[in-house]
Scaffold this motif. Structure first.
Motif, short mmCIF file in Angstrom:
data_model
loop_
_atom_site.label_atom_id
_atom_site.label_comp_id
_atom_site.label_asym_id
_atom_site.label_seq_id
_atom_site.Cartn_x
_atom_site.Cartn_y
_atom_site.Cartn_z
N PRO A 143 0.82 -1.22 0.00
CA PRO A 143 0.00 0.00 0.00
C PRO A 143 0.85 1.27 0.00
N GLU A 144 2.01 1.23 0.62
CA GLU A 144 2.88 2.40 0.65
C GLU A 144 3.53 2.70 -0.69
N ASP A 145 3.34 1.83 -1.67
CA ASP A 145 3.80 2.11 -3.03
C ASP A 145 2.79 2.97 -3.79
N THR A 146 1.64 3.21 -3.20
CA THR A 146 0.64 4.06 -3.84
C THR A 146 1.20 5.45 -4.07
N ALA A 147 1.17 5.88 -5.34
CA ALA A 147 1.75 7.16 -5.71
C ALA A 147 1.51 7.43 -7.18
N VAL A 148 1.81 8.65 -7.58
CA VAL A 148 1.91 8.96 -9.01
C VAL A 148 3.37 8.73 -9.39
N TYR A 149 3.57 7.93 -10.42
CA TYR A 149 4.92 7.58 -10.86
C TYR A 149 5.28 8.39 -12.10
N PHE A 150 6.46 9.00 -12.05
CA PHE A 150 6.94 9.84 -13.14
C PHE A 150 8.22 9.26 -13.72
N CYS A 151 8.34 9.29 -15.04
CA CYS A 151 9.63 8.98 -15.63
C CYS A 151 10.32 10.29 -15.98
N ALA A 152 11.64 10.24 -15.99
CA ALA A 152 12.43 11.44 -16.20
C ALA A 152 13.70 11.10 -16.96
N ALA A 153 14.23 12.10 -17.65
CA ALA A 153 15.44 11.91 -18.47
C ALA A 153 16.48 12.96 -18.12
N ALA A 154 17.73 12.52 -18.02
CA ALA A 154 18.85 13.40 -17.70
C ALA A 154 19.95 13.20 -18.72
N ILE A 155 20.41 14.28 -19.34
CA ILE A 155 21.42 14.16 -20.40
C ILE A 155 22.78 13.79 -19.86
N SER A 156 23.10 14.16 -18.64
CA SER A 156 24.44 13.86 -18.14
C SER A 156 24.45 13.39 -16.69
N ALA A 157 23.47 13.79 -15.91
CA ALA A 157 23.48 13.43 -14.50
C ALA A 157 23.18 11.95 -14.30
N TRP A 158 23.59 11.45 -13.19
CA TRP A 158 23.33 10.05 -12.81
C TRP A 158 22.96 10.10 -11.33
N GLY A 159 21.88 10.80 -11.07
CA GLY A 159 21.58 11.10 -9.69
C GLY A 159 20.21 10.68 -9.23
N VAL A 160 19.90 11.06 -8.00
CA VAL A 160 18.64 10.71 -7.37
C VAL A 160 17.80 11.94 -7.04
N GLU A 161 18.25 13.11 -7.49
CA GLU A 161 17.54 14.34 -7.19
C GLU A 161 16.73 14.79 -8.39
N THR A 162 15.56 15.35 -8.13
CA THR A 162 14.68 15.76 -9.23
C THR A 162 15.31 16.83 -10.11
N TYR A 163 16.09 17.73 -9.52
CA TYR A 163 16.65 18.83 -10.30
C TYR A 163 17.69 18.36 -11.31
N GLU A 164 18.15 17.15 -11.21
CA GLU A 164 19.16 16.64 -12.13
C GLU A 164 18.55 16.16 -13.45
N TYR A 165 17.23 16.11 -13.55
CA TYR A 165 16.56 15.58 -14.73
C TYR A 165 15.88 16.71 -15.48
N GLU A 166 16.13 16.75 -16.81
CA GLU A 166 15.64 17.86 -17.63
C GLU A 166 14.23 17.63 -18.17
N HIS A 167 13.85 16.40 -18.40
CA HIS A 167 12.56 16.11 -19.02
C HIS A 167 11.74 15.20 -18.12
N TRP A 168 10.44 15.46 -18.10
CA TRP A 168 9.54 14.71 -17.23
C TRP A 168 8.27 14.32 -17.98
N GLY A 169 7.72 13.19 -17.56
CA GLY A 169 6.41 12.80 -18.05
C GLY A 169 5.31 13.38 -17.18
N GLN A 170 4.07 13.10 -17.55
CA GLN A 170 2.92 13.64 -16.82
C GLN A 170 2.57 12.82 -15.60
N GLY A 171 3.02 11.60 -15.56
CA GLY A 171 2.77 10.76 -14.40
C GLY A 171 1.70 9.71 -14.64
N ALA A 172 1.82 8.59 -13.94
CA ALA A 172 0.85 7.50 -14.00
C ALA A 172 0.50 7.09 -12.58
#
Length: 123
Positions: free
Chosen positions: A88-117
């Protein structure tokens, strides 16, 4: 249209499995590291998993390690996340994201985002 589009969300019971997909319309798909994030009700967006541009490296949040597998098919411009033994704790909106150079875990490191599922797991 957002360059990233998620699919595969839904409503399921605890213990079930789900496979999320993310297609990326940018023709330079293979240049990007890709990630999955999620935002649970009342919480900040958090890192879930990431896969490197060629699929050779992956990383996971401790909360999903051992239950989720991230992968990508560069021939199909698509990334996947297989989720097993959902809680149940997995309940959430899931977003995919793309980063041209970063290899991180922070949202600001990703340039492109989806709308969420939306993924909803009932107990």
């Amino acid at each position: 249209q957002a360059p990233l589009v998620e699919s595969g969300g839904g409503l399921l019971q605890a213990g079930g499995s789900l496979k999320l997909s993310c297609t990326f319309s940018d023709r330079t798909f293979t240049a990007y590291n890709l990630g999955w994030f999620r935002r649970a009700p009342g919480k900040e967006r958090e890192f879930v998993a990431a896969v490197s541009w060629n699929g050779g490296m992956t990383k996971y949040a401790d909360s999903v390690k051992g239950r989720c597998t991230i992968s990508r098919d560069n021939n199909k411009n698509t990334m996947y996340m297989q989720m097993n033994n959902l809680k149940p704790e997995d309940t959430a909106v899931y977003f995919c994201a793309a980063a041209i150079s970063a290899w991180g875990v922070e949202t600001y490191e990703y340039e492109h985002w989806g709308q969420g599922a939306q993924v909803t797991v009932s107990s």
